[in-house]
Design a protein around this motif. Sequence first.
Motif, PDB file in Angstrom:
ATOM      1  N   HIS A 111       0.848  -1.189   0.000  1.00 12.48           N
ATOM      2  CA  HIS A 111       0.000   0.000   0.000  1.00 12.48           C
ATOM      3  C   HIS A 111       0.890   1.248   0.000  1.00 12.48           C
ATOM      4  CE1 HIS A 111      -2.985   2.934   1.364  1.00 12.48           C
ATOM      5  NE2 HIS A 111      -3.917   2.057   1.009  1.00 12.48           N
ATOM      6  N   PRO A 112       0.481   2.308  -0.712  1.00 11.46           N
ATOM      7  CA  PRO A 112       1.335   3.509  -0.780  1.00 11.46           C
ATOM      8  C   PRO A 112       1.659   4.112   0.582  1.00 11.46           C
ATOM      9  CG  PRO A 112      -0.854   3.902  -1.746  1.00 11.46           C
ATOM     10  CD  PRO A 112      -0.699   2.444  -1.581  1.00 11.46           C
ATOM     11  N   ILE A 113       0.767   3.970   1.566  1.00 10.30           N
ATOM     12  CA  ILE A 113       1.082   4.468   2.904  1.00 10.30           C
ATOM     13  C   ILE A 113       2.220   3.649   3.509  1.00 10.30           C
ATOM     14  CG2 ILE A 113       0.224   4.684   5.275  1.00 10.30           C
ATOM     15  CD1 ILE A 113      -2.480   5.435   4.163  1.00 10.30           C
ATOM     16  N   ASN A 114       2.108   2.321   3.416  1.00 11.67           N
ATOM     17  CA  ASN A 114       3.159   1.464   3.960  1.00 11.67           C
ATOM     18  C   ASN A 114       4.482   1.641   3.239  1.00 11.67           C
ATOM     19  OD1 ASN A 114       0.387  -0.178   4.347  1.00 11.67           O
ATOM     20  ND2 ASN A 114       1.766  -0.644   6.031  1.00 11.67           N
ATOM     21  N   SER A 115       4.422   1.760   1.925  1.00  5.59           N
ATOM     22  CA  SER A 115       5.672   1.926   1.171  1.00  5.59           C
ATOM     23  C   SER A 115       6.340   3.251   1.511  1.00  5.59           C
ATOM     24  CB  SER A 115       5.406   1.831  -0.335  1.00  5.59           C
ATOM     25  OG  SER A 115       4.565   2.888  -0.780  1.00  5.59           O
ATOM     26  N   THR A 116       5.532   4.287   1.749  1.00  5.84           N
ATOM     27  CA  THR A 116       6.106   5.578   2.137  1.00  5.84           C
ATOM     28  C   THR A 116       6.750   5.487   3.515  1.00  5.84           C
ATOM     29  OG1 THR A 116       4.444   6.754   0.822  1.00  5.84           O
ATOM     30  CG2 THR A 116       5.614   8.020   2.490  1.00  5.84           C
ATOM     31  N   ILE A 117       6.064   4.825   4.460  1.00 10.04           N
ATOM     32  CA  ILE A 117       6.649   4.638   5.796  1.00 10.04           C
ATOM     33  C   ILE A 117       7.963   3.875   5.699  1.00 10.04           C
ATOM     34  CG2 ILE A 117       6.353   3.472   8.016  1.00 10.04           C
ATOM     35  CD1 ILE A 117       3.377   4.089   7.838  1.00 10.04           C
ATOM     36  N   ASP A 118       7.966   2.776   4.934  1.00 11.21           N
ATOM     37  CA  ASP A 118       9.187   1.979   4.792  1.00 11.21           C
ATOM     38  C   ASP A 118      10.321   2.810   4.211  1.00 11.21           C
ATOM     39  OD1 ASP A 118       7.782  -0.175   5.770  1.00 11.21           O
ATOM     40  OD2 ASP A 118       7.418  -1.084   3.811  1.00 11.21           O
ATOM     41  N   ARG A 119      10.009   3.596   3.220  1.00  9.00           N
ATOM     42  CA  ARG A 119      11.028   4.414   2.557  1.00  9.00           C
ATOM     43  C   ARG A 119      11.593   5.465   3.511  1.00  9.00           C
ATOM     44  NH1 ARG A 119       9.741   7.858  -2.962  1.00  9.00           N
ATOM     45  NH2 ARG A 119      11.704   9.025  -3.129  1.00  9.00           N
ATOM     46  N   MET A 120      10.730   6.143   4.265  1.00  6.27           N
ATOM     47  CA  MET A 120      11.205   7.174   5.180  1.00  6.27           C
ATOM     48  C   MET A 120      11.988   6.572   6.351  1.00  6.27           C
ATOM     49  SD  MET A 120      10.116   9.711   3.517  1.00  6.27           S
ATOM     50  CE  MET A 120       9.932   8.842   1.955  1.00  6.27           C
ATOM     51  N   VAL A 121      11.517   5.438   6.854  1.00  4.66           N
ATOM     52  CA  VAL A 121      12.225   4.777   7.945  1.00  4.66           C
ATOM     53  C   VAL A 121      13.620   4.356   7.492  1.00  4.66           C
ATOM     54  CG1 VAL A 121      12.277   2.689   9.376  1.00  4.66           C
ATOM     55  CG2 VAL A 121      10.178   4.020   9.193  1.00  4.66           C
ATOM     56  N   ASP A 122      13.730   3.829   6.285  1.00  2.00           N
ATOM     57  CA  ASP A 122      15.043   3.426   5.764  1.00  2.00           C
ATOM     58  C   ASP A 122      16.011   4.607   5.720  1.00  2.00           C
ATOM     59  OD1 ASP A 122      14.293   0.824   5.460  1.00  2.00           O
ATOM     60  OD2 ASP A 122      13.874   0.948   3.323  1.00  2.00           O
ATOM     61  N   ILE A 123      15.503   5.778   5.351  1.00  2.00           N
ATOM     62  CA  ILE A 123      16.367   6.963   5.283  1.00  2.00           C
ATOM     63  C   ILE A 123      16.906   7.310   6.671  1.00  2.00           C
ATOM     64  CG2 ILE A 123      16.416   9.444   4.827  1.00  2.00           C
ATOM     65  CD1 ILE A 123      14.364   8.945   2.589  1.00  2.00           C
ATOM     66  N   PHE A 124      16.024   7.356   7.658  1.00  2.00           N
ATOM     67  CA  PHE A 124      16.461   7.751   9.000  1.00  2.00           C
ATOM     68  C   PHE A 124      17.308   6.668   9.665  1.00  2.00           C
ATOM     69  CE2 PHE A 124      12.965  10.898   8.752  1.00  2.00           C
ATOM     70  CZ  PHE A 124      13.694  12.017   9.104  1.00  2.00           C
ATOM     71  N   VAL A 125      16.983   5.401   9.419  1.00  2.00           N
ATOM     72  CA  VAL A 125      17.820   4.327   9.960  1.00  2.00           C
ATOM     73  C   VAL A 125      19.231   4.435   9.383  1.00  2.00           C
ATOM     74  CG1 VAL A 125      18.198   1.828   9.973  1.00  2.00           C
ATOM     75  CG2 VAL A 125      15.939   2.758  10.489  1.00  2.00           C
ATOM     76  N   GLY A 126      19.305   4.790   8.098  1.00  8.15           N
ATOM     77  CA  GLY A 126      20.610   4.989   7.482  1.00  8.15           C
ATOM     78  C   GLY A 126      21.379   6.157   8.086  1.00  8.15           C
TER      79      GLY A 126
END
Length: 330
Positions: A111-126
Amino acid sequence: MSDLEQQLATLQATALDSISQVQTLEALEQLRVDYLGKKGEISKILGGMGKLSAEERPAIGAAANVVKDAIQARLDRSKTDLQTAQIQAQLAAETLDVTMPGVYRPQGRIHPINSTIDRMVDIFVGMGYTVATGPEMETDYYNFEALNTPPDHPARDMQDTFYLPDGNLLRTHTSSVQIHYMEENEPPIRIISPGRCYRRDTVDATHSAVFHQIEILAIAPDLTFTDLKGTIKEFLTQAFGMELPIRFRASYFPFTEPSAEVDVQWQGRWLEIMGCGMVDPNVLTKVGHDPEVYSGFAAGFGVERLAMVLHQIDDIRKLYGSDLRFLRQF
């Protein structure tokens, strides 16, 4: 031939015929008990040996052993045959034809909401942040008071939420996660807290009573607003895939001082993306951290708004409509 010998011979014929007709291992075991068990037919016949003379007993005993051996041998053969047949039937039932095409099951999409969360979390985890989560049902203390918003504070009007009969409420932001985390962990702290939030907003093209939010928090000695600006700039550059013009506008949040709204110039116009600021000293004091030693910054944004910008979606309600014509585009 004596009567007992005749009975043994008749018993053997009957037993062998019954064993030849049995179809299951369970029925075969029952026949074994019926004929060879302690209370079986052979034992019943041998119970009459007490009436025989000493010369007749050896002959009857020998005849009984012959009958026992014949029945046992037939039982063993039948058991082997039935076990073999059972294995063959199981193999036939479980045989897989690898040449046949598989059953097609269409692959789902994120879902676009989940994919956006995953993408943003990956950035901050990095960037070195740790994901922290918390309850969606909160107390007034964690949702408001610990965040420098007492009961008579006017900012509560902007975050009116859904209250439960027991006095608890549905959280209006994931900032409450930060309070829980700071109570349980000593600085330095760098966390990202994604999750679902609730507010009594009128549903329209840009508002929803249920939405998702991502917040970040950093606590350490000597953090400044410059560190906050650098973090946000790096995040937005990675989120949009390019370096874009960014501006910070003075704003107000009860739990940060100073506070700012962040805008990004995207496709020829300025878009409000997130709110941010330096953590208010009162918040640090509430969780037991000395504001004379530690400072921190926080920022938060709505996932739906960012998803709408990145995917050029014009109505937030499309994200919740479960319309496959819409969702299959992602």
